[in-house]
Design a protein around this motif. Structure first.
Motif, mmCIF file in Angstrom:
data_model
loop_
_atom_site.group_PDB
_atom_site.id
_atom_site.type_symbol
_atom_site.label_atom_id
_atom_site.label_comp_id
_atom_site.label_asym_id
_atom_site.label_seq_id
_atom_site.Cartn_x
_atom_site.Cartn_y
_atom_site.Cartn_z
ATOM 1 N N PHE A 460 0.824 -1.216 0.000
ATOM 2 C CA PHE A 460 0.000 0.000 0.000
ATOM 3 C C PHE A 460 0.859 1.266 0.000
ATOM 4 N N SER A 461 2.034 1.188 0.639
ATOM 5 C CA SER A 461 2.889 2.381 0.711
ATOM 6 C C SER A 461 3.689 2.600 -0.575
ATOM 7 N N LEU A 462 4.001 1.531 -1.292
ATOM 8 C CA LEU A 462 4.825 1.665 -2.497
ATOM 9 C C LEU A 462 4.177 2.542 -3.573
ATOM 10 N N PRO A 463 2.861 2.419 -3.835
ATOM 11 C CA PRO A 463 2.236 3.338 -4.807
ATOM 12 C C PRO A 463 2.331 4.797 -4.384
ATOM 13 N N ILE A 464 2.301 5.032 -3.079
ATOM 14 C CA ILE A 464 2.430 6.405 -2.577
ATOM 15 C C ILE A 464 3.834 6.941 -2.877
ATOM 16 N N ILE A 465 4.838 6.070 -2.685
ATOM 17 C CA ILE A 465 6.215 6.460 -2.997
ATOM 18 C C ILE A 465 6.345 6.796 -4.478
ATOM 19 N N ILE A 466 5.725 6.005 -5.321
ATOM 20 C CA ILE A 466 5.794 6.224 -6.778
ATOM 21 C C ILE A 466 5.136 7.556 -7.158
ATOM 22 N N LEU A 467 3.982 7.846 -6.567
ATOM 23 C CA LEU A 467 3.293 9.105 -6.854
ATOM 24 C C LEU A 467 4.107 10.301 -6.385
ATOM 25 N N ALA A 468 4.666 10.194 -5.182
ATOM 26 C CA ALA A 468 5.487 11.282 -4.646
ATOM 27 C C ALA A 468 6.729 11.489 -5.510
ATOM 28 N N SER A 469 7.363 10.394 -5.918
ATOM 29 C CA SER A 469 8.561 10.486 -6.757
ATOM 30 C C SER A 469 8.244 11.138 -8.098
ATOM 31 N N THR A 470 7.086 10.811 -8.652
ATOM 32 C CA THR A 470 6.659 11.411 -9.923
ATOM 33 C C THR A 470 6.529 12.928 -9.795
ATOM 34 N N ALA A 471 5.929 13.362 -8.699
ATOM 35 C CA ALA A 471 5.734 14.801 -8.475
ATOM 36 C C ALA A 471 7.079 15.523 -8.344
ATOM 37 N N PHE A 472 8.014 14.924 -7.604
ATOM 38 C CA PHE A 472 9.301 15.590 -7.394
ATOM 39 C C PHE A 472 10.188 15.502 -8.638
ATOM 40 N N PHE A 473 10.002 14.480 -9.456
ATOM 41 C CA PHE A 473 10.729 14.408 -10.718
ATOM 42 C C PHE A 473 10.304 15.568 -11.625
ATOM 43 N N TYR A 474 9.024 15.846 -11.633
ATOM 44 C CA TYR A 474 8.500 16.972 -12.414
ATOM 45 C C TYR A 474 9.097 18.292 -11.911
ATOM 46 N N LEU A 475 9.112 18.485 -10.598
ATOM 47 C CA LEU A 475 9.683 19.711 -10.023
ATOM 48 C C LEU A 475 11.170 19.834 -10.349
ATOM 49 N N ALA A 476 11.874 18.697 -10.282
ATOM 50 C CA ALA A 476 13.314 18.708 -10.535
ATOM 51 C C ALA A 476 13.631 19.155 -11.958
ATOM 52 N N THR A 477 12.828 18.717 -12.917
ATOM 53 C CA THR A 477 13.082 19.068 -14.315
ATOM 54 C C THR A 477 12.633 20.488 -14.654
ATOM 55 N N LYS A 478 11.659 20.995 -13.916
ATOM 56 C CA LYS A 478 11.120 22.327 -14.207
ATOM 57 C C LYS A 478 11.888 23.444 -13.505
ATOM 58 N N THR A 479 12.571 23.144 -12.421
ATOM 59 C CA THR A 479 13.286 24.189 -11.662
ATOM 60 C C THR A 479 14.784 24.173 -11.928
ATOM 61 N N ALA A 480 15.230 23.357 -12.873
ATOM 62 C CA ALA A 480 16.672 23.208 -13.140
ATOM 63 C C ALA A 480 17.291 24.514 -13.618
ATOM 64 N N LYS A 481 18.419 24.840 -13.029
ATOM 65 C CA LYS A 481 19.190 26.005 -13.434
ATOM 66 C C LYS A 481 20.643 25.791 -12.996
ATOM 67 N N GLY A 482 21.542 25.671 -13.969
ATOM 68 C CA GLY A 482 22.925 25.311 -13.667
ATOM 69 C C GLY A 482 23.840 26.496 -13.415
ATOM 70 N N ASP A 483 25.059 26.158 -12.975
ATOM 71 C CA ASP A 483 26.105 27.141 -12.737
ATOM 72 C C ASP A 483 27.337 26.774 -13.546
ATOM 73 N N GLY A 484 28.241 27.737 -13.696
ATOM 74 C CA GLY A 484 29.509 27.470 -14.360
ATOM 75 C C GLY A 484 30.513 26.850 -13.393
ATOM 76 N N GLU A 485 31.699 26.539 -13.920
ATOM 77 C CA GLU A 485 32.746 25.901 -13.100
ATOM 78 C C GLU A 485 33.908 26.833 -12.851
ATOM 79 N N ASN A 486 34.603 26.600 -11.738
ATOM 80 C CA ASN A 486 35.840 27.330 -11.461
ATOM 81 C C ASN A 486 36.965 26.802 -12.346
ATOM 82 N N ASP A 487 37.895 27.654 -12.654
ATOM 83 C CA ASP A 487 39.067 27.253 -13.439
ATOM 84 C C ASP A 487 40.164 26.858 -12.466
ATOM 85 N N LEU A 488 40.517 25.576 -12.459
ATOM 86 C CA LEU A 488 41.551 25.077 -11.538
ATOM 87 C C LEU A 488 42.772 24.601 -12.303
#
Length: 488
Positions: A460-488
């Motif tokens: 019963f809990s596993l479907p809840i995990i799947i639904l929650a993961s789906t929601a956060f996967f969507y947020l992760a892809t929509k809020t993505a914003k990267g940074d540059g790298e330091n020169d070492l």
């Protein structure tokens, strides 16, 4: 998009491209078949009984989408410490810091755990090394010597590390092949698999989660991608497929070799075996193979620790490139071709943690939690970087898998992983305003932790995990914003 990203990423020219395809395979395979192969077959058998070989097979199949994701990312990002650096590109330095700390802590936990596994196996011949499941003064002395030697080998640079890892990895692979053939031929009791045992659903899932302690080593080749001209993605896949075969056959032979007198004490008693495979070989009437495993009790964990220590140095460089570590920790020595200061710092820390951690069986669940949380970021990055529809579907499936496996480890292990992420984000906020892309990560781990706090994994809990993961996967892809790298 991946090509455009790659143009702006480069490694310090002092790194040397001296690791060939066999070395890359050895880095991943050697990390997979560390102490896990020596201890975990008995631990998973104590939880899942005769179903233990299926536990390992299911664990490998379950993780396969994640492995494929990282093999693809290895081709897109053939750089030193790329597991952290592609996160910086897609989600920024705050997120990269969170992932980096998960990898760092997980690997720093691995080294003392592997050293204790060696002490466990040696205690089968020299009982004075361990007392009631914990190292004695002699045991701690032996563990300390092992850790010091490991960091001295890492100090030699990529060529010395490659030679050491190749030798150790293919030697222990040979020992495992001898074990499967000899013990499987001489003492295979098919009736052992028909013995009554009814594992609880949560124990069965926890056993699957524990396989990730071993399988999770697949990613090591990726850390060294910038020090090789070979196909790192191919090396990762070869190493993982080989490990799945090994981790299905070894538990199968182990269970089949056990005598009636051993099993009469119940499946749960198997977790108390100090040297499971050595004892299995002796029961089968091949003490020479048992002696080989006492030797392998030193070789396998030390090899995994050696790879892990090498990983730590590359993680330090990657975090410095992302701006999450001081630049001095990413400075590459011209002579050695690696950052030197992290070798000293992490070596000292590894010695210290030898005396602080709990036993092997108590610690691995926390290590699995940090690993799986770190792996959940790869699918999100591939989804953003790749324009292929098949890669996007694969990424989504792989992310759901990481959410499920993370829930399998249960509370409070899930809380430990969440706290690492929280502390990393808080530490980085004063240094970067790009913290929004990292918030989904904290929310994802926090929600799964909350679910595991209230309930064990159930149908019963596993479907809840799947639904929650789906929601956060969507947020992760929509809020993505990267940074540059330091020169070492």
């Amino acid at each position: 998009m991946a090509d455009k990203v790659g143009i702006n990423i480069k490694d310090n020219p002092n790194f040397r491209k001296e690791a060939g395809i066999f070395s890359l395979i050895a880095f991943s395979l050697g990390n997979i078949i560390g102490s896990g192969i020596l201890i975990l077959p008995a631990v998973t058998a104590s939880l899942a009984g005769p179903l233990s070989p299926f536990v390992w097979l299911i664990g490998g199949i379950l993780l396969l989408p994640v492995v494929i994701v990282y093999s693809k990312l290895a081709r897109i990002f053939p750089f030193v410490g790329s597991k952290i650096r592609f996160i910086n590109v897609t989600h920024g330095k705050v997120m990269a810091s969170s992932v980096g700390w998960l990898y760092l802590i997980g690997t720093l936990l691995t080294i003392p755990i592997e050293a204790e596994a060696t002490a466990n196996y040696l205690s089968y011949v020299f009982p004075s090394i361990m007392y009631r499941g914990h190292p004695t003064i002699i045991g701690y002395f032996i563990e300390s010597i092992i850790v010091i030697i490991i960091y001295l080998l890492v100090y030699l640079g990529i060529r010395g590390l490659s030679i050491s890892v190749n030798t150790i990895t293919y030697a222990k692979l040979g020992i495992l092949i001898v074990y499967v053939l000899a013990v499987g031929y001489l003492d295979f009791h098919l009736s052992n698999f028909s013995m009554k045992f009814s594992p609880s659903f949560s124990n069965f899932l926890y056993a699957i989660a524990l396989t990730m302690f071993a399988y999770g080593g697949f990613r090591s080749a990726m850390v060294y991608a910038g020090e090789s001209k070979s196909d790192t993605g191919k090396a990762i896949m070869i190493a993982f497929v080989l490990s799945m075969i090994i981790y299905t056959l070894v538990p199968l032979v182990f269970i089949a070799s056990l005598s009636t007198s051993v099993l009469s004490s119940g499946w749960s008693s198997l977790s108390k075996m100090s040297a499971p495979l050595a004892e299995s070989a002796i029961i089968a009437g091949v003490p020479a193979v048992g002696a080989l495993f006492i030797l392998d009790g030193v070789i396998s964990p030390s090899g995994a620790s050696l790879i892990g220590a090498g990983d730590l140095i590359r993680y330090s460089y990657a975090l410095a490139k992302a701006g999450s570590f001081p630049k001095v920790l990413g400075k590459v020595d011209v002579k050695r071709g690696i950052p030197i200061l992290p070798v000293i710092l992490f070596g000292a820390f590894s010695l210290l943690t030898l005396f602080m951690l709990s036993t092997f069986k108590e610690s691995i669940g926390y290590l699995v939690a940090t690993r799986i949380l770190a792996y959940s970021t790869g699918p999100v990055s591939l989804f953003i970087l790749s324009e292929k529809k098949s890669d996007k579907v694969l990424s989504f499936i792989a992310f759901l898998v990481t959410g499920l496996i993370f829930s399998f480890v249960g509370f409070p292990k899930t809380l430990f992983g969440t706290l690492v992420i929280l502390l990393a984000i808080l530490a980085m906020i004063p240094f970067s305003r790009n913290y929004i892309p990292a918030l989904w990560y904290l929310g994802f781990s926090g929600i799964v932790t909350l679910i595991t706090y209230f309930t064990l994994p159930t149908l019963f809990s596993l479907p809840i995990i799947i639904l929650a993961s789906t929601a956060f996967f969507y947020l992760a892809t929509k809020t993505a914003k990267g940074d540059g790298e330091n020169d070492l």
